[in-house]
Design an enzyme around this catalytic site. Structure first.
Site, PDB file in Angstrom:
ATOM      1  N   GLY A   7      15.363-117.492  60.286  1.00 16.76           N
ATOM      2  CA  GLY A   7      15.724-116.350  61.108  1.00 16.76           C
ATOM      3  C   GLY A   7      14.637-116.068  62.121  1.00 16.76           C
ATOM      4  CB  ALA A   8      13.313-118.097  64.856  1.00 24.53           C
ATOM      5  N   GLY A   9      14.178-114.466  64.823  1.00 28.74           N
ATOM      6  CA  GLY A   9      14.396-113.357  65.739  1.00 28.74           C
ATOM      7  C   GLY A   9      13.091-112.655  66.017  1.00 28.74           C
ATOM      8  CB  ILE A  11      10.251-109.837  61.882  1.00 28.83           C
ATOM      9  CG1 ILE A  11      10.295-108.334  62.167  1.00 28.83           C
ATOM     10  CG2 ILE A  11       9.241-110.153  60.781  1.00 28.83           C
ATOM     11  CD1 ILE A  11       8.988-107.746  62.666  1.00 28.83           C
ATOM     12  N   GLY A  12      10.744-112.833  62.677  1.00 27.39           N
ATOM     13  CA  GLY A  12      10.588-114.261  62.390  1.00 27.39           C
ATOM     14  C   GLY A  12       9.900-115.008  63.514  1.00 27.39           C
ATOM     15  CG  ASN A 102      13.347-103.275  57.307  1.00 27.48           C
ATOM     16  OD1 ASN A 102      12.157-103.185  57.009  1.00 27.48           O
ATOM     17  ND2 ASN A 102      13.771-103.253  58.562  1.00 27.48           N
ATOM     18  CE  LYS A 204       9.845-100.896  57.251  1.00 30.52           C
ATOM     19  NZ  LYS A 204       9.636-102.240  57.811  1.00 30.52           N
ATOM     20  CG  ASN A 208      13.790 -98.546  56.790  1.00 26.00           C
ATOM     21  OD1 ASN A 208      13.589 -98.235  57.956  1.00 26.00           O
ATOM     22  ND2 ASN A 208      13.209 -99.598  56.229  1.00 26.00           N
ATOM     23  CG  ASN A 212      17.218 -97.843  60.176  1.00 22.34           C
ATOM     24  OD1 ASN A 212      17.379 -98.607  61.112  1.00 22.34           O
ATOM     25  ND2 ASN A 212      16.085 -97.774  59.495  1.00 22.34           N
TER      26      ASN A 212
END
Length: 327
Positions: A7-9, A11-12, A102, A204, A208, A212
């Protein structure tokens, strides 16, 4: 070390660039425009007033890569559940899977102890697919603090924070978690190791679970959600409900942390929280790991969550109306 970023979005991508530039063998799983951009031009990271650039192998098919030392899962929780079988080509005998996501993790009750040991949470792992296909013994917990955004395909902007808090589900300070912390630190991240990472997960999650959905329902920025009196009061009510659930399961987080979380969030002026960003961009909403899971855990522990139940019903319907959520 060999790392696959699944998942290279936002954060990734941040993880991928910094680890690659630190000299590690990095590959990534991506899709769509992000995949095409990384293939053609590599990945750019805008951080601390400078631009970093890294190239590494990327694919939408994990079978293109062999077993890794670490798989860093930076998907949304529901995407990870849907992709559980895709992790298998990346898993060798000693591969660890770091859940850099998350919400309540799918491995939550592995080595938890007590009456719910081994319980599978249906809200985050329907049918136990991740539990059975990946295996909870591979999991390393990770609480993600950095704020990053994909501002265009192939370009990540880092906004603030560099901390990835990590820990073993069994509360041990293992060799592998120490190695991961050392590698992350060398790559420029902060990577504290905690003996009870569930404490950090809940802290956290207290934010959230309310920030959110309220932001997505009202289109208010984070500072507005946490400073406008009526919205702040709703946040506090939901946070106290979440605290009651976490207290029933073990992590004893001081009540004073509720006001601290609210005050810290109210200082972030103009920030659109992730669920609101996803709603505006037509992307799937990460409801279950952030909100539904707290409701599920409340019912499991006989803790009432009336405010969370109401807000959950509304954000689920909002997602359905936008065709971004399916129960």
């Amino acid at each position: 070390m060999k790392f696959c970023i699944f998942g290279a979005g936002a954060i990734g991508g941040y993880l991928a660039v910094e680890l690659a530039l630190a000299g590690h063998e990095v590959c990534a799983i991506a899709r769509g425009a992000q995949l095409a951009a990384i293939r053609e031009n590599g990945l750019r990271l805008l951080i601390d007033g400078q631009e970093k650039h890294a190239r590494f192998p990327v694919s939408d098919d994990p079978s293109d890569f062999g077993p890794q030392d670490f798989v860093l899962c930076a998907l949304k929780a529901h995407q990870a559940a849907e992709s559980a079988d895709s992790f298998i080509p990346l898993l060798g005998p000693d591969t660890a899977v770091v859940t850099a996501m998350n919400g309540v993790p799918w491995w939550y009750f592995y080595q938890h102890g007590g009456p719910f040991e081994g319980h599978v949470l249906q809200s985050v792992d329907p049918g136990g697919r991740q539990w059975n296909l990946i295996g909870p013994e591979r999991a390393i917990g990770c609480v993600v603090d950095p704020a990053c955004e994909v501002i265009e395909p192939g370009v990540i902007e880092h906004r603030e924070f560099k901390r990835f808090t990590i820990g073993e589900p069994d509360r041990s300070i293992s060799k592998r978690v120490q190695e991961l912390s050392a590698v992350f630190t060398d790559a420029g991240f902060e990577a504290p190791v905690r003996d009870d990472v569930r404490w950090n997960i809940w802290l956290k999650l207290w934010g959230n679970v309310c920030f959110n959905p309220i932001s997505a329902l009202t289109h208010a920025t984070l500072d507005r959600v946490t400073s406008e009196p009526s919205l702040r009061a709703l946040c506090k009510t939901m946070m106290y409900e979440a605290k009651a659930v976490s207290d029933a399961l073990g992590p004893n987080i001081p009540e004073k942390m509720i006001e601290r979380r609210l005050d810290a969030a109210s200082s972030v002026v103009g920030h659109k929280i992730s669920m609101l960003q996803d709603l505006e961009r037509g992307r799937s909403l990460e409801i279950d790991a952030l909100v539904t899971a707290v409701q599920e855990l409340g019912r499991l522990t006989d803790v009432a969550t009336p405010a969370i139940d109401i807000v959950l019903a509304m954000i689920q319907e909002r997602g359905r109306q936008a065709d971004l959520y399916k129960a």
